[in-house]
Design a protein around this motif. Structure first.
Motif, mmCIF file in Angstrom:
data_model
loop_
_atom_site.group_PDB
_atom_site.id
_atom_site.type_symbol
_atom_site.label_atom_id
_atom_site.label_comp_id
_atom_site.label_asym_id
_atom_site.label_seq_id
_atom_site.Cartn_x
_atom_site.Cartn_y
_atom_site.Cartn_z
ATOM 1 N N PHE A 181 0.284 8.383 -5.201
ATOM 2 C CA PHE A 181 1.602 8.134 -5.097
ATOM 3 C C PHE A 181 2.487 8.999 -4.303
ATOM 4 N N GLU A 182 3.260 8.389 -3.190
ATOM 5 C CA GLU A 182 4.004 9.227 -2.347
ATOM 6 C C GLU A 182 5.385 8.694 -2.464
ATOM 7 N N GLY A 183 6.156 9.750 -3.033
ATOM 8 C CA GLY A 183 7.631 9.018 -3.204
ATOM 9 C C GLY A 183 8.466 9.273 -1.987
ATOM 10 N N PRO A 184 9.610 8.301 -2.032
ATOM 11 C CA PRO A 184 10.490 8.545 -0.953
ATOM 12 C C PRO A 184 11.118 10.072 -0.803
ATOM 13 N N GLU A 185 11.726 10.381 0.410
ATOM 14 C CA GLU A 185 12.355 11.463 0.408
ATOM 15 C C GLU A 185 13.648 11.795 -0.283
ATOM 16 N N ILE A 186 13.782 12.957 -1.004
ATOM 17 C CA ILE A 186 15.255 13.236 -1.530
ATOM 18 C C ILE A 186 16.211 12.961 -0.535
ATOM 19 N N GLY A 187 17.312 12.451 -1.038
ATOM 20 C CA GLY A 187 18.435 12.063 -0.154
ATOM 21 C C GLY A 187 18.395 10.761 0.475
ATOM 22 N N SER A 188 17.185 10.085 0.328
ATOM 23 C CA SER A 188 17.190 8.815 0.910
ATOM 24 C C SER A 188 17.853 7.847 -0.151
ATOM 25 N N GLU A 189 18.111 6.520 0.437
ATOM 26 C CA GLU A 189 18.764 5.541 -0.517
ATOM 27 C C GLU A 189 17.735 4.394 -1.008
ATOM 28 N N VAL A 190 17.697 4.073 -2.241
ATOM 29 C CA VAL A 190 16.874 3.061 -2.609
ATOM 30 C C VAL A 190 17.858 1.968 -3.107
ATOM 31 N N THR A 191 17.524 0.622 -3.008
ATOM 32 C CA THR A 191 18.178 -0.532 -3.014
ATOM 33 C C THR A 191 17.497 -1.524 -3.970
ATOM 34 N N LYS A 192 18.377 -1.878 -4.810
ATOM 35 C CA LYS A 192 17.977 -2.815 -6.042
ATOM 36 C C LYS A 192 17.282 -4.014 -5.373
ATOM 37 N N ASP A 193 15.921 -4.218 -6.007
ATOM 38 C CA ASP A 193 15.008 -5.461 -5.636
ATOM 39 C C ASP A 193 14.171 -5.121 -4.331
ATOM 40 N N GLN A 194 14.567 -3.849 -3.623
ATOM 41 C CA GLN A 194 13.579 -3.749 -2.587
ATOM 42 C C GLN A 194 12.487 -2.620 -2.759
ATOM 43 N N PRO A 195 11.243 -2.509 -2.328
ATOM 44 C CA PRO A 195 10.345 -1.587 -2.723
ATOM 45 C C PRO A 195 10.894 -0.435 -1.923
ATOM 46 N N TYR A 196 10.434 0.815 -2.750
ATOM 47 C CA TYR A 196 10.930 2.098 -2.225
ATOM 48 C C TYR A 196 9.609 3.177 -2.080
ATOM 49 N N ALA A 197 8.540 2.636 -2.521
ATOM 50 C CA ALA A 197 7.270 3.394 -2.643
ATOM 51 C C ALA A 197 6.124 2.524 -2.715
ATOM 52 N N GLU A 198 5.048 3.345 -2.789
ATOM 53 C CA GLU A 198 3.791 2.538 -3.153
ATOM 54 C C GLU A 198 2.865 3.243 -4.097
ATOM 55 N N VAL A 199 2.190 2.409 -5.090
ATOM 56 C CA VAL A 199 1.148 3.101 -5.691
ATOM 57 C C VAL A 199 -0.179 2.487 -5.502
ATOM 58 N N GLU A 200 -1.101 3.430 -5.401
ATOM 59 C CA GLU A 200 -2.441 2.855 -5.130
ATOM 60 C C GLU A 200 -3.364 3.273 -6.118
ATOM 61 N N SER A 201 -4.270 2.240 -6.550
ATOM 62 C CA SER A 201 -5.238 2.630 -7.447
ATOM 63 C C SER A 201 -6.455 2.417 -6.480
ATOM 64 N N VAL A 202 -7.801 2.540 -7.044
ATOM 65 C CA VAL A 202 -8.860 2.799 -6.141
ATOM 66 C C VAL A 202 -8.990 1.344 -5.398
ATOM 67 N N LYS A 203 -8.719 0.248 -5.792
ATOM 68 C CA LYS A 203 -9.056 -0.885 -5.101
ATOM 69 C C LYS A 203 -7.820 -1.418 -4.397
ATOM 70 N N ALA A 204 -6.780 -1.078 -4.600
ATOM 71 C CA ALA A 204 -5.377 -1.852 -4.029
ATOM 72 C C ALA A 204 -4.332 -1.002 -4.055
#
Lengths: 361, 128
Positions: free
Chosen positions: B44-67
Protein backbone atom coordinates in the motif's frame (compact mmCIF):
# COMPACT_ATOMS: atom_id res chain seq x y z
CA UNK A 1 -20.07 -13.51 -7.95
CA UNK A 2 -21.47 -14.65 -11.27
CA UNK A 3 -19.87 -17.67 -12.84
CA UNK A 4 -20.04 -18.44 -16.53
CA UNK A 5 -21.94 -21.70 -16.91
CA UNK A 6 -19.84 -22.55 -19.97
CA UNK A 7 -16.74 -22.95 -17.80
CA UNK A 8 -15.44 -26.49 -17.43
CA UNK A 9 -15.00 -28.01 -13.98
CA UNK A 10 -12.41 -30.51 -12.83
CA UNK A 11 -13.39 -33.69 -10.90
CA UNK A 12 -12.24 -31.80 -7.78
CA UNK A 13 -14.65 -28.88 -8.16
CA UNK A 14 -16.84 -29.90 -5.20
CA UNK A 15 -13.75 -30.68 -3.10
CA UNK A 16 -12.43 -27.15 -3.72
CA UNK A 17 -15.77 -25.57 -2.84
CA UNK A 18 -16.04 -27.58 0.38
CA UNK A 19 -12.52 -26.47 1.35
CA UNK A 20 -13.51 -22.80 0.95
CA UNK A 21 -11.34 -22.16 -2.10
CA UNK A 22 -11.83 -18.99 -4.13
CA UNK A 23 -12.70 -20.08 -7.66
CA UNK A 24 -11.93 -17.99 -10.73
CA UNK A 25 -12.23 -18.48 -14.50
CA UNK A 26 -8.91 -19.59 -16.00
CA UNK A 27 -8.42 -20.63 -19.64
CA UNK A 28 -12.05 -21.75 -19.88
CA UNK A 29 -12.02 -23.58 -16.56
CA UNK A 30 -13.36 -22.72 -13.13
CA UNK A 31 -10.26 -23.18 -10.97
CA UNK A 32 -9.20 -22.50 -7.38
CA UNK A 33 -6.95 -19.42 -7.22
CA UNK A 34 -6.33 -19.84 -3.49
CA UNK A 35 -7.48 -21.66 -0.36
CA UNK A 36 -6.19 -19.92 2.77
CA UNK A 37 -3.87 -17.47 1.05
CA UNK A 38 -1.32 -17.32 -1.75
CA UNK A 39 1.63 -16.46 0.51
CA UNK A 40 0.97 -19.30 2.95
CA UNK A 41 0.49 -21.78 0.12
CA UNK A 42 3.65 -20.58 -1.60
CA UNK A 43 5.74 -20.92 1.57
CA UNK A 44 4.23 -24.37 2.23
CA UNK A 45 5.56 -25.56 -1.14
CA UNK A 46 9.01 -24.03 -0.53
CA UNK A 47 9.35 -25.50 2.98
CA UNK A 48 7.03 -28.54 3.20
CA UNK A 49 4.59 -29.83 0.56
CA UNK A 50 1.64 -28.52 -1.42
CA UNK A 51 -0.89 -30.11 -3.78
CA UNK A 52 -2.33 -28.49 -6.91
CA UNK A 53 -5.29 -29.55 -9.02
CA UNK A 54 -3.88 -29.32 -12.55
CA UNK A 55 -6.69 -31.31 -14.15
CA UNK A 56 -7.37 -28.39 -16.48
CA UNK A 57 -4.20 -29.31 -18.36
CA UNK A 58 -4.72 -31.41 -21.48
CA UNK A 59 -3.31 -34.75 -22.59
CA UNK A 60 -2.67 -36.03 -26.08
CA UNK A 61 -1.63 -39.65 -26.70
CA UNK A 62 0.67 -40.42 -29.62
CA UNK A 63 1.09 -44.04 -30.61
CA UNK A 64 2.34 -46.09 -33.53
CA UNK A 65 5.50 -46.95 -35.49
CA UNK A 66 5.84 -43.40 -36.83
CA UNK A 67 5.62 -41.76 -33.36
CA UNK A 68 9.25 -40.75 -33.08
CA UNK A 69 9.58 -39.29 -36.59
CA UNK A 70 6.21 -37.53 -36.15
CA UNK A 71 7.26 -35.89 -32.88
CA UNK A 72 10.68 -34.96 -34.26
CA UNK A 73 8.88 -33.03 -37.00
CA UNK A 74 6.25 -31.50 -34.69
CA UNK A 75 8.09 -30.39 -31.54
CA UNK A 76 11.42 -28.66 -31.01
CA UNK A 77 13.41 -30.87 -28.64
CA UNK A 78 15.27 -34.02 -29.68
CA UNK A 79 12.68 -36.64 -28.81
CA UNK A 80 15.15 -39.43 -29.65
CA UNK A 81 17.19 -38.44 -26.60
CA UNK A 82 14.30 -39.45 -24.34
CA UNK A 83 14.47 -43.08 -23.19
CA UNK A 84 11.36 -45.13 -22.41
CA UNK A 85 10.28 -43.83 -19.00
CA UNK A 86 11.79 -40.42 -19.68
CA UNK A 87 10.30 -36.91 -19.67
CA UNK A 88 11.14 -33.88 -21.79
CA UNK A 89 10.16 -30.22 -22.11
CA UNK A 90 9.49 -29.11 -25.67
CA UNK A 91 7.82 -26.43 -27.77
CA UNK A 92 5.17 -26.60 -30.47
CA UNK A 93 5.84 -23.94 -33.13
CA UNK A 94 3.85 -22.59 -36.02
CA UNK A 95 5.34 -22.32 -39.53
CA UNK A 96 6.89 -18.93 -38.64
CA UNK A 97 8.52 -20.35 -35.46
CA UNK A 98 5.95 -18.61 -33.21
CA UNK A 99 5.29 -20.56 -30.01
CA UNK A 100 1.87 -22.28 -30.22
CA UNK A 101 2.39 -23.98 -26.85
CA UNK A 102 4.99 -25.33 -24.47
CA UNK A 103 4.63 -28.99 -23.64
CA UNK A 104 5.83 -31.84 -21.49
CA UNK A 105 6.36 -35.16 -23.24
CA UNK A 106 6.47 -38.49 -21.45
CA UNK A 107 7.72 -41.59 -23.24
CA UNK A 108 5.49 -44.37 -21.93
CA UNK A 109 6.64 -47.12 -24.31
CA UNK A 110 8.82 -47.70 -27.33
CA UNK A 111 6.22 -46.17 -29.70
CA UNK A 112 3.94 -44.54 -27.15
CA UNK A 113 4.08 -40.97 -25.83
CA UNK A 114 1.87 -38.80 -23.65
CA UNK A 115 1.92 -35.05 -24.26
CA UNK A 116 0.78 -32.54 -21.60
CA UNK A 117 -0.73 -29.34 -23.02
CA UNK A 118 -1.77 -26.03 -21.50
CA UNK A 119 -5.52 -25.78 -20.92
CA UNK A 120 -6.09 -22.76 -23.14
CA UNK A 121 -4.07 -24.20 -26.02
CA UNK A 122 -5.26 -27.80 -25.96
CA UNK A 123 -7.66 -27.49 -28.91
CA UNK A 124 -5.17 -25.60 -31.06
CA UNK A 125 -2.46 -28.13 -30.19
CA UNK A 126 -4.73 -31.02 -31.04
CA UNK A 127 -5.59 -29.49 -34.44
CA UNK A 128 -1.90 -29.05 -35.21
CA UNK A 129 -1.06 -32.59 -34.09
CA UNK A 130 -3.85 -33.92 -36.32
CA UNK A 131 -2.71 -31.91 -39.33
CA UNK A 132 0.93 -33.01 -39.15
CA UNK A 133 -0.04 -36.61 -38.31
CA UNK A 134 -1.43 -37.10 -41.83
CA UNK A 135 2.10 -37.56 -43.14
CA UNK A 136 3.11 -40.17 -40.54
CA UNK A 137 2.16 -43.71 -39.50
CA UNK A 138 0.88 -42.55 -36.15
CA UNK A 139 -2.30 -42.46 -34.12
CA UNK A 140 -3.12 -39.20 -32.24
CA UNK A 141 -5.83 -39.30 -29.58
CA UNK A 142 -7.30 -36.58 -27.35
CA UNK A 143 -6.98 -38.02 -23.82
CA UNK A 144 -8.01 -34.92 -21.85
CA UNK A 145 -11.10 -36.53 -20.34
CA UNK A 146 -9.23 -39.69 -19.31
CA UNK A 147 -7.15 -38.06 -16.61
CA UNK A 148 -7.31 -35.97 -13.51
CA UNK A 149 -3.91 -34.45 -12.76
CA UNK A 150 -2.47 -33.62 -9.34
CA UNK A 151 0.88 -31.92 -8.78
CA UNK A 152 2.43 -32.58 -5.36
CA UNK A 153 5.43 -30.32 -4.83
CA UNK A 154 7.86 -29.40 -2.07
CA UNK A 155 10.80 -30.84 -0.13
CA UNK A 156 8.55 -33.29 1.74
CA UNK A 157 6.24 -34.11 -1.18
CA UNK A 158 7.82 -37.38 -2.28
CA UNK A 159 8.09 -38.84 1.18
CA UNK A 160 4.43 -38.12 2.02
CA UNK A 161 3.13 -39.38 -1.35
CA UNK A 162 5.12 -42.60 -0.99
CA UNK A 163 3.94 -43.23 2.56
CA UNK A 164 0.32 -42.29 1.89
CA UNK A 165 -0.27 -43.99 -1.47
CA UNK A 166 2.18 -46.86 -0.85
CA UNK A 167 3.94 -46.55 -4.20
CA UNK A 168 7.53 -46.00 -5.15
CA UNK A 169 8.11 -42.88 -7.20
CA UNK A 170 10.17 -42.41 -10.36
CA UNK A 171 13.23 -40.12 -10.04
CA UNK A 172 13.27 -36.54 -11.27
CA UNK A 173 12.40 -36.24 -15.01
CA UNK A 174 11.33 -39.89 -15.18
CA UNK A 175 7.85 -41.36 -15.57
CA UNK A 176 6.34 -44.71 -14.69
CA UNK A 177 3.05 -46.65 -14.63
CA UNK A 178 1.73 -47.33 -11.12
CA UNK A 179 -1.48 -48.35 -9.35
CA UNK A 180 -3.16 -45.60 -7.32
CA UNK A 181 -6.47 -46.40 -5.62
CA UNK A 182 -6.31 -49.82 -7.36
CA UNK A 183 -6.56 -48.04 -10.71
CA UNK A 184 -3.88 -47.50 -13.35
CA UNK A 185 -1.99 -44.24 -12.96
CA UNK A 186 0.98 -42.48 -14.50
CA UNK A 187 3.45 -40.95 -12.07
CA UNK A 188 5.95 -38.32 -13.23
CA UNK A 189 8.93 -36.78 -11.43
CA UNK A 190 8.14 -33.33 -12.79
CA UNK A 191 6.62 -30.04 -11.71
CA UNK A 192 6.35 -26.30 -12.21
CA UNK A 193 7.57 -24.89 -8.90
CA UNK A 194 11.35 -25.38 -8.77
CA UNK A 195 10.86 -27.87 -5.93
CA UNK A 196 11.19 -31.62 -5.96
CA UNK A 197 7.90 -33.45 -6.33
CA UNK A 198 5.66 -35.51 -8.56
CA UNK A 199 2.74 -35.13 -10.90
CA UNK A 200 0.05 -37.83 -10.79
CA UNK A 201 -2.18 -38.66 -13.74
CA UNK A 202 -5.11 -40.66 -12.36
CA UNK A 203 -8.58 -41.69 -13.46
CA UNK A 204 -11.00 -38.80 -12.73
CA UNK A 205 -13.36 -40.83 -10.49
CA UNK A 206 -10.76 -41.40 -7.78
CA UNK A 207 -9.37 -37.84 -7.77
CA UNK A 208 -11.42 -36.54 -4.80
CA UNK A 209 -10.48 -39.53 -2.61
CA UNK A 210 -6.77 -39.31 -3.49
CA UNK A 211 -6.72 -35.53 -2.99
CA UNK A 212 -8.39 -35.87 0.41
CA UNK A 213 -6.03 -38.65 1.48
CA UNK A 214 -2.98 -36.53 0.61
CA UNK A 215 -4.37 -33.41 2.29
CA UNK A 216 -5.20 -35.45 5.40
CA UNK A 217 -1.54 -36.53 5.42
CA UNK A 218 -0.52 -32.89 5.86
CA UNK A 219 -0.04 -31.71 2.27
CA UNK A 220 -1.31 -28.14 1.88
CA UNK A 221 -3.94 -27.47 -0.83
CA UNK A 222 -2.65 -24.78 -3.18
CA UNK A 223 -4.31 -22.74 -5.91
CA UNK A 224 -3.27 -21.22 -9.21
CA UNK A 225 -2.15 -18.05 -7.41
CA UNK A 226 0.70 -19.83 -5.64
CA UNK A 227 1.44 -21.86 -8.78
CA UNK A 228 2.04 -18.56 -10.58
CA UNK A 229 4.28 -16.98 -7.90
CA UNK A 230 6.27 -20.22 -7.52
CA UNK A 231 6.95 -20.59 -11.24
CA UNK A 232 7.89 -16.92 -11.58
CA UNK A 233 10.51 -17.15 -8.81
CA UNK A 234 12.27 -19.87 -10.79
CA UNK A 235 11.67 -18.17 -14.19
CA UNK A 236 9.50 -20.86 -15.74
CA UNK A 237 7.56 -19.52 -18.71
CA UNK A 238 3.78 -19.25 -18.81
CA UNK A 239 2.25 -19.50 -22.27
CA UNK A 240 -0.07 -16.54 -22.79
CA UNK A 241 2.26 -14.32 -20.74
CA UNK A 242 5.88 -15.02 -21.66
CA UNK A 243 5.23 -17.14 -24.74
CA UNK A 244 2.84 -16.71 -27.66
CA UNK A 245 2.74 -17.11 -31.42
CA UNK A 246 4.22 -13.56 -31.47
CA UNK A 247 7.34 -14.74 -29.63
CA UNK A 248 10.03 -17.15 -30.73
CA UNK A 249 12.06 -19.72 -28.74
CA UNK A 250 15.38 -17.86 -28.95
CA UNK A 251 14.06 -14.51 -27.66
CA UNK A 252 12.32 -16.44 -24.90
CA UNK A 253 15.57 -18.06 -23.76
CA UNK A 254 14.36 -21.52 -24.76
CA UNK A 255 17.06 -22.31 -27.30
CA UNK A 256 18.10 -25.18 -25.00
CA UNK A 257 14.78 -26.90 -25.81
CA UNK A 258 15.33 -26.67 -29.58
CA UNK A 259 17.47 -29.09 -31.56
CA UNK A 260 17.38 -27.86 -35.16
CA UNK A 261 19.08 -30.97 -36.58
CA UNK A 262 15.87 -32.92 -35.98
CA UNK A 263 14.19 -30.87 -38.73
CA UNK A 264 11.19 -29.71 -36.69
CA UNK A 265 8.73 -27.28 -38.24
CA UNK A 266 10.30 -23.83 -37.84
CA UNK A 267 13.82 -25.22 -37.34
CA UNK A 268 15.26 -23.16 -40.24
CA UNK A 269 14.03 -19.94 -38.67
CA UNK A 270 15.23 -20.96 -35.22
CA UNK A 271 18.68 -21.73 -36.65
CA UNK A 272 18.89 -18.24 -38.19
CA UNK A 273 17.79 -16.57 -34.96
CA UNK A 274 20.22 -18.62 -32.92
CA UNK A 275 23.08 -17.65 -35.27
CA UNK A 276 22.18 -13.95 -35.68
CA UNK A 277 20.66 -13.19 -32.30
CA UNK A 278 17.25 -11.59 -31.73
CA UNK A 279 16.18 -7.97 -31.19
CA UNK A 280 14.55 -8.82 -27.87
CA UNK A 281 15.41 -11.16 -25.01
CA UNK A 282 13.26 -12.29 -22.13
CA UNK A 283 15.00 -11.38 -18.87
CA UNK A 284 14.05 -11.71 -15.20
CA UNK A 285 14.02 -8.57 -13.06
CA UNK A 286 13.71 -7.55 -9.44
CA UNK A 287 12.09 -4.30 -8.31
CA UNK A 288 14.46 -2.27 -6.15
CA UNK A 289 12.38 -0.81 -3.36
CA UNK A 290 8.61 -0.40 -3.39
CA UNK A 291 6.19 -1.47 -6.07
CA UNK A 292 4.99 -4.49 -7.99
CA UNK A 293 5.18 -4.59 -11.79
CA UNK A 294 2.43 -6.40 -13.68
CA UNK A 295 1.97 -7.90 -17.14
CA UNK A 296 1.85 -5.17 -19.80
CA UNK A 297 3.83 -2.53 -17.89
CA UNK A 298 6.31 -0.72 -20.19
CA UNK A 299 10.03 -0.89 -19.37
CA UNK A 300 11.76 2.48 -19.77
CA UNK A 301 15.19 4.01 -19.95
CA UNK A 302 14.55 7.73 -19.68
CA UNK A 303 11.67 8.45 -22.06
CA UNK A 304 12.43 5.51 -24.34
CA UNK A 305 10.35 2.33 -24.14
CA UNK A 306 12.86 -0.54 -24.16
CA UNK A 307 10.66 -3.47 -23.29
CA UNK A 308 7.50 -4.84 -21.76
CA UNK A 309 6.73 -6.88 -18.66
CA UNK A 310 5.12 -10.21 -19.55
CA UNK A 311 4.92 -11.65 -16.00
CA UNK A 312 5.02 -9.69 -12.76
CA UNK A 313 4.06 -10.40 -9.18
CA UNK A 314 5.05 -10.07 -5.54
CA UNK A 315 7.54 -12.77 -4.57
CA UNK A 316 6.60 -14.32 -1.22
CA UNK A 317 10.13 -15.79 -0.85
CA UNK A 318 12.06 -12.60 -1.67
CA UNK A 319 9.35 -10.25 -0.37
CA UNK A 320 9.64 -7.88 -3.31
CA UNK A 321 8.31 -7.31 -6.78
CA UNK A 322 9.71 -9.67 -9.41
CA UNK A 323 8.94 -10.61 -12.98
CA UNK A 324 10.08 -11.20 -16.51
CA UNK A 325 10.19 -8.72 -19.39
CA UNK A 326 11.11 -8.76 -23.05
CA UNK A 327 13.95 -6.24 -23.30
CA UNK A 328 16.06 -4.88 -26.10
CA UNK A 329 18.69 -7.63 -26.22
CA UNK A 330 21.64 -5.37 -25.32
CA UNK A 331 19.88 -4.56 -22.01
CA UNK A 332 19.18 -8.15 -20.98
CA UNK A 333 22.45 -8.58 -19.05
CA UNK A 334 22.16 -9.13 -15.28
CA UNK A 335 22.78 -5.90 -13.40
CA UNK A 336 21.27 -3.55 -16.01
CA UNK A 337 19.28 -0.80 -14.28
CA UNK A 338 15.80 -0.16 -15.64
CA UNK A 339 12.67 1.76 -14.81
CA UNK A 340 9.25 0.18 -15.10
CA UNK A 341 6.19 2.34 -15.64
CA UNK A 342 3.70 0.86 -13.18
CA UNK A 343 0.41 2.62 -13.87
CA UNK A 344 2.10 6.00 -14.24
CA UNK A 345 4.67 5.60 -11.44
CA UNK A 346 8.28 4.83 -12.26
CA UNK A 347 9.69 1.90 -10.28
CA UNK A 348 13.41 1.11 -10.22
CA UNK A 349 14.31 -2.42 -11.29
CA UNK A 350 17.40 -4.36 -12.22
CA UNK A 351 17.90 -7.29 -14.54
CA UNK A 352 18.69 -10.41 -12.56
CA UNK A 353 20.09 -13.83 -13.38
CA UNK A 354 17.94 -16.97 -13.49
CA UNK A 355 16.46 -18.24 -11.28
CA UNK A 356 15.28 -15.33 -9.14
CA UNK A 357 14.87 -17.67 -6.19
CA UNK A 358 17.56 -20.20 -5.38
CA UNK A 359 17.22 -22.80 -2.66
CA UNK A 360 19.62 -22.41 0.27
CA UNK A 361 21.89 -25.40 0.46
CA UNK B 1 -10.00 -11.27 10.63
CA UNK B 2 -11.72 -14.43 9.55
CA UNK B 3 -15.32 -13.34 10.17
CA UNK B 4 -17.12 -10.61 8.21
CA UNK B 5 -17.86 -7.52 10.31
CA UNK B 6 -19.16 -4.03 9.56
CA UNK B 7 -18.90 -1.82 12.67
CA UNK B 8 -21.91 0.38 13.37
CA UNK B 9 -19.89 3.53 14.06
CA UNK B 10 -18.65 3.69 10.44
CA UNK B 11 -20.15 5.00 7.22
CA UNK B 12 -19.84 2.92 4.04
CA UNK B 13 -19.34 3.64 0.34
CA UNK B 14 -20.61 1.16 -2.31
CA UNK B 15 -17.03 0.69 -3.60
CA UNK B 16 -16.29 -1.10 -0.28
CA UNK B 17 -14.64 1.75 1.57
CA UNK B 18 -15.41 3.03 5.07
CA UNK B 19 -15.16 6.40 6.81
CA UNK B 20 -15.01 7.07 10.54
CA UNK B 21 -16.21 10.65 10.84
CA UNK B 22 -15.17 12.56 13.97
CA UNK B 23 -15.89 16.28 13.96
CA UNK B 24 -14.44 17.83 10.83
CA UNK B 25 -12.10 14.88 10.16
CA UNK B 26 -12.46 11.36 8.82
CA UNK B 27 -10.36 8.21 8.91
CA UNK B 28 -10.67 6.09 5.74
CA UNK B 29 -10.08 2.44 4.94
CA UNK B 30 -11.38 -0.57 3.04
CA UNK B 31 -14.06 -2.93 4.32
CA UNK B 32 -13.82 -6.53 5.42
CA UNK B 33 -15.48 -7.52 2.14
CA UNK B 34 -12.89 -5.59 0.10
CA UNK B 35 -9.87 -7.09 1.84
CA UNK B 36 -11.38 -10.58 1.65
CA UNK B 37 -11.99 -10.24 -2.11
CA UNK B 38 -8.48 -8.92 -2.66
CA UNK B 39 -6.61 -11.54 -0.62
CA UNK B 40 -3.39 -10.88 1.30
CA UNK B 41 -2.38 -7.26 0.85
CA UNK B 42 1.35 -6.97 0.15
CA UNK B 43 1.65 -3.30 -0.81
CA UNK B 44 0.00 0.00 0.00
CA UNK B 45 1.31 3.41 -0.91
CA UNK B 46 -0.71 6.37 0.34
CA UNK B 47 -1.18 9.79 -1.24
CA UNK B 48 0.97 12.77 -0.22
CA UNK B 49 0.03 14.59 2.95
CA UNK B 50 -1.59 17.86 1.91
CA UNK B 51 -3.04 16.45 -1.31
CA UNK B 52 -6.78 16.46 -1.95
CA UNK B 53 -8.98 13.40 -2.25
CA UNK B 54 -12.35 13.62 -4.00
CA UNK B 55 -15.48 11.67 -3.14
CA UNK B 56 -16.03 8.70 -5.51
CA UNK B 57 -12.53 9.07 -7.01
CA UNK B 58 -9.57 6.71 -6.44
CA UNK B 59 -6.86 8.12 -4.15
CA UNK B 60 -4.52 5.15 -3.74
CA UNK B 61 -3.99 1.51 -4.65
CA UNK B 62 -3.80 -1.61 -2.55
CA UNK B 63 -2.09 -4.63 -4.02
CA UNK B 64 -2.41 -8.27 -3.17
CA UNK B 65 -0.08 -10.94 -4.52
CA UNK B 66 -2.40 -11.44 -7.44
CA UNK B 67 -4.01 -8.10 -8.20
CA UNK B 68 -4.10 -4.36 -7.74
CA UNK B 69 -7.22 -2.48 -6.70
CA UNK B 70 -8.10 1.21 -6.54
CA UNK B 71 -9.19 2.67 -3.23
CA UNK B 72 -12.04 5.13 -3.66
CA UNK B 73 -12.63 8.11 -1.35
CA UNK B 74 -16.03 7.94 0.34
CA UNK B 75 -15.81 11.67 1.18
CA UNK B 76 -13.68 14.62 -0.01
CA UNK B 77 -10.95 16.47 1.84
CA UNK B 78 -7.29 17.21 2.44
CA UNK B 79 -4.97 14.38 3.47
CA UNK B 80 -3.65 15.08 7.00
CA UNK B 81 -2.19 11.64 7.84
CA UNK B 82 -1.16 8.42 6.08
CA UNK B 83 -0.82 5.13 7.97
CA UNK B 84 2.95 4.79 7.68
CA UNK B 85 3.01 1.46 9.54
CA UNK B 86 1.43 -0.18 6.48
CA UNK B 87 4.69 0.22 4.53
CA UNK B 88 6.23 -2.53 6.67
CA UNK B 89 3.06 -4.35 7.66
CA UNK B 90 0.45 -4.09 4.88
CA UNK B 91 -1.11 -7.32 6.17
CA UNK B 92 -2.76 -5.20 8.89
CA UNK B 93 -5.31 -4.26 6.20
CA UNK B 94 -6.41 -7.92 6.19
CA UNK B 95 -6.00 -8.64 9.89
CA UNK B 96 -7.65 -5.50 11.22
CA UNK B 97 -9.23 -3.42 8.41
CA UNK B 98 -11.04 -1.01 10.75
CA UNK B 99 -8.36 -0.21 13.37
CA UNK B 100 -4.64 -0.79 12.72
CA UNK B 101 -5.40 -1.26 8.99
CA UNK B 102 -6.73 2.29 8.47
CA UNK B 103 -5.30 3.99 5.35
CA UNK B 104 -5.49 7.79 5.61
CA UNK B 105 -7.03 10.63 7.62
CA UNK B 106 -8.52 13.68 5.93
CA UNK B 107 -9.93 17.07 6.90
CA UNK B 108 -13.42 17.12 5.39
CA UNK B 109 -14.06 19.76 2.74
CA UNK B 110 -17.82 19.18 2.72
CA UNK B 111 -19.12 17.41 5.85
CA UNK B 112 -22.60 17.08 4.31
CA UNK B 113 -21.21 14.45 1.90
CA UNK B 114 -21.32 11.98 4.76
CA UNK B 115 -25.11 11.94 4.48
CA UNK B 116 -24.85 10.14 1.13
CA UNK B 117 -23.05 7.14 2.68
CA UNK B 118 -24.64 3.92 3.93
CA UNK B 119 -24.85 2.79 7.52
CA UNK B 120 -23.60 -0.63 8.55
CA UNK B 121 -26.95 -2.40 8.03
CA UNK B 122 -27.52 -0.90 4.57
CA UNK B 123 -23.97 -1.79 3.48
CA UNK B 124 -24.22 -5.35 4.79
CA UNK B 125 -27.56 -5.70 2.97
CA UNK B 126 -25.95 -4.47 -0.27
CA UNK B 127 -23.53 -7.41 -0.11
CA UNK B 128 -26.31 -10.03 0.07
Amino acid sequence: MTVDSALRRTPLYETHLDAGAKLVPFAGWEMPVQYDGIKEEHIAVRTHAGIFDTSHMGQIEVEGPGSLSFLQRLVTNDVARMPVGGAQYSLLLDDEAGVVDDLFLYRLGHDRYLVITNAGNHDADLARFGLVARDFDVYVRDARDNYAMLAVQGPNARRIVENTLHIDLPPRMKVGARQIGRRPAIVCGTGYTGEDGVELLIVPEIAPAIWTELVDSGIVPCGLGARDTLRMEVCFHLHGNDLSTETDPISAGLGWACVESTGFIGSDRVAVMRANGTDETLAPFVIEGAGIARQGNPVMIGEEVVGEVTSGTFSPSLEKGIGMAYLRSDLAEPGTELEIDVRGKRRMASVSSKPLYRKER
Amino acid sequence: MAEASYPEDLKYHPEHDWARIEGGEATLGITWYAQDSLGEVVFFEGPEIGSEVTKDQPYAEVESVKAVSDVVAPVSGEVIAVNESLADAPEAINADPYETGWLIKIRLSDPSEADTLMDSAAYAASLE
